[in-house]
Design a protein around this motif. Sequence first.
Motif, short mmCIF file in Angstrom:
data_model
loop_
_atom_site.label_atom_id
_atom_site.label_comp_id
_atom_site.label_asym_id
_atom_site.label_seq_id
_atom_site.Cartn_x
_atom_site.Cartn_y
_atom_site.Cartn_z
N VAL A 89 6.61 4.31 1.01
CA VAL A 89 6.66 5.69 1.49
C VAL A 89 7.41 6.57 0.49
O VAL A 89 8.52 6.21 0.05
CB VAL A 89 7.34 5.75 2.88
N ASN A 90 6.81 7.70 0.11
CA ASN A 90 7.48 8.64 -0.80
C ASN A 90 8.52 9.45 -0.06
O ASN A 90 8.27 9.97 1.02
CB ASN A 90 6.45 9.60 -1.40
N VAL A 91 9.70 9.54 -0.66
CA VAL A 91 10.76 10.37 -0.10
C VAL A 91 11.14 11.42 -1.14
O VAL A 91 11.31 11.11 -2.32
CB VAL A 91 11.97 9.50 0.31
N ILE A 136 10.72 2.40 -0.31
CA ILE A 136 10.90 3.85 -0.41
C ILE A 136 10.75 4.23 -1.88
O ILE A 136 11.37 3.62 -2.75
CB ILE A 136 12.31 4.25 0.11
N GLU A 137 9.88 5.21 -2.15
CA GLU A 137 9.68 5.68 -3.54
C GLU A 137 10.37 7.02 -3.73
O GLU A 137 10.16 7.95 -2.96
CB GLU A 137 8.19 5.84 -3.85
N VAL A 138 11.20 7.10 -4.77
CA VAL A 138 11.80 8.39 -5.12
C VAL A 138 11.44 8.71 -6.56
O VAL A 138 11.35 7.82 -7.40
CB VAL A 138 13.34 8.39 -4.96
N ILE A 189 10.01 -0.24 -10.69
CA ILE A 189 9.80 0.93 -11.54
C ILE A 189 8.30 1.21 -11.57
O ILE A 189 7.51 0.31 -11.86
CB ILE A 189 10.29 0.68 -12.98
N LYS A 190 7.91 2.44 -11.25
CA LYS A 190 6.49 2.80 -11.31
C LYS A 190 6.25 3.64 -12.57
O LYS A 190 6.79 4.74 -12.71
CB LYS A 190 6.08 3.56 -10.05
N ILE A 191 5.45 3.09 -13.47
CA ILE A 191 5.18 3.77 -14.75
C ILE A 191 4.15 4.86 -14.52
O ILE A 191 3.06 4.60 -13.99
CB ILE A 191 4.66 2.76 -15.80
N ARG A 227 0.87 -1.19 0.00
CA ARG A 227 0.00 0.00 0.00
C ARG A 227 0.90 1.23 0.00
O ARG A 227 1.87 1.27 0.76
CB ARG A 227 -0.91 0.02 1.23
N GLU A 228 0.55 2.20 -0.85
CA GLU A 228 1.34 3.44 -0.87
C GLU A 228 0.80 4.40 0.18
O GLU A 228 -0.41 4.65 0.25
CB GLU A 228 1.31 4.10 -2.25
N ALA A 229 1.71 4.93 0.98
CA ALA A 229 1.35 5.94 1.99
C ALA A 229 1.34 7.31 1.32
O ALA A 229 2.33 7.71 0.71
CB ALA A 229 2.39 5.91 3.12
N LEU A 233 11.60 3.50 -8.23
CA LEU A 233 11.72 4.73 -9.03
C LEU A 233 10.32 5.13 -9.47
O LEU A 233 9.67 4.42 -10.23
CB LEU A 233 12.65 4.48 -10.22
N ASP A 234 9.84 6.27 -8.95
CA ASP A 234 8.45 6.71 -9.12
C ASP A 234 8.29 7.53 -10.40
O ASP A 234 9.24 8.14 -10.88
CB ASP A 234 8.07 7.58 -7.90
N ASP A 235 7.07 7.57 -10.93
CA ASP A 235 6.73 8.43 -12.07
C ASP A 235 7.66 8.23 -13.25
O ASP A 235 8.02 9.18 -13.96
CB ASP A 235 6.76 9.92 -11.66
MG MG Z 1 4.71 7.54 -5.10
#
Ligand code: MG
Length: 284
Positions: free
Chosen positions: A114-116, A146-148, A197-199, A59-61, A176-178
């Motif tokens: 968690v987004n950093v 950890i998402e960056v 990798i998040k597309i 789950r993404e916070a 790696l986000d976005d």
């Molecule tokens: Mg994110």
Amino acid sequence: AAKAAGKGTWRVFSDDMEIRIQERARLQADLRAALKARDGLFVFYQPIIDAGSKTITSREALVRWHHPQRGWISPAEFVPIAEQSGLIDQLGEFVLNTACNDAAGWEDGARVAVNVSAAQLGKGTIAPAVLEALSRSGLSPGRLEIEVTETAMLDDENGGIGDLRRIRDMGVRVALDDFGTGYSSLTHLRAFPFDKIKIDGSFVRDAVERPESAAVVRAIADLGKRLGVTTVAEGVETEAHLNRVLEEGCSEVQGYFYGRPAPSDRDAATVMELNRAAARLAAV
Ligand code: MG
Ligand code: C2E
Ligand code: MG
Ligand code: MG
């Protein structure tokens, strides 16, 4: 103040800018107070689903702020303010600690992401903060991600990579986000061994109608397979989006189709009451 002698349009424009600067300063002060009082800040969670088993992998916070006068303010608005005013570390620690505590209580054992922000990297403080959140909550490192974002990254030797390495060495996954929206996406993949990798959702939603975007999604999914990296399709809103990204080979899926970000059980009643109060005001 606007130039008194200027044309009317000038004056309006300048006043408008001044108001915006004041609003920003005000929000910054309010955010500082909210952090200090631990008031009005929440962490919502959105499920990420495995494409094969259709179970929740993580789950993404996502941080939320209910401002006493303005109501809910988007993180797209207040995270940049936190970044520019030095409040991001405090905000980041709040999210990290809350997310680890909440996840430690999840019965399904899903991970929490968690987004950093870029502004939290390269200072040598993030890895100790992660360690602290893990040990305080008792969450195992394998259950934290950890998402960056790309822009958050590695544009220089500022130590951002070193921080990510320390985090990954603890057994925490790094995503790696976005992906696809920033410059030199591929360089980032070479610079650091990402686990995921998040597309970006813009490609995903576009892929139903435009073969070019579908091709981009497929190329990223293929790349992920060759690298042994999980690929997540963000922004899946409809069944058509879902079918498309499954066809292109993404390994995980996230979006309104499966669930919107929602408060934890602990916060659900408070959030509902805030929304009710807002609805009452609107009805007057
Ligand atoms: Mg994110
Ligand atoms: P992100 O990390 O890429 O998060 C995904 C965003 O897409 C979230 O927006 C989420 O609510 C939204 N989303 C999810 N599914 C869908 C969908 O099907 N359709 C559409 N249109 N949107 C969807 P949100 O929560 O407003 O957050 C925006 C951005 O703010 C995040 O993008 C992230 O970059 C940043 N952010 C949020 N929480 C935090 C935080 O705790 N720390 C930091 N540093 N940044 C955060
Ligand atoms: Mg994203
Ligand atoms: Mg984003």
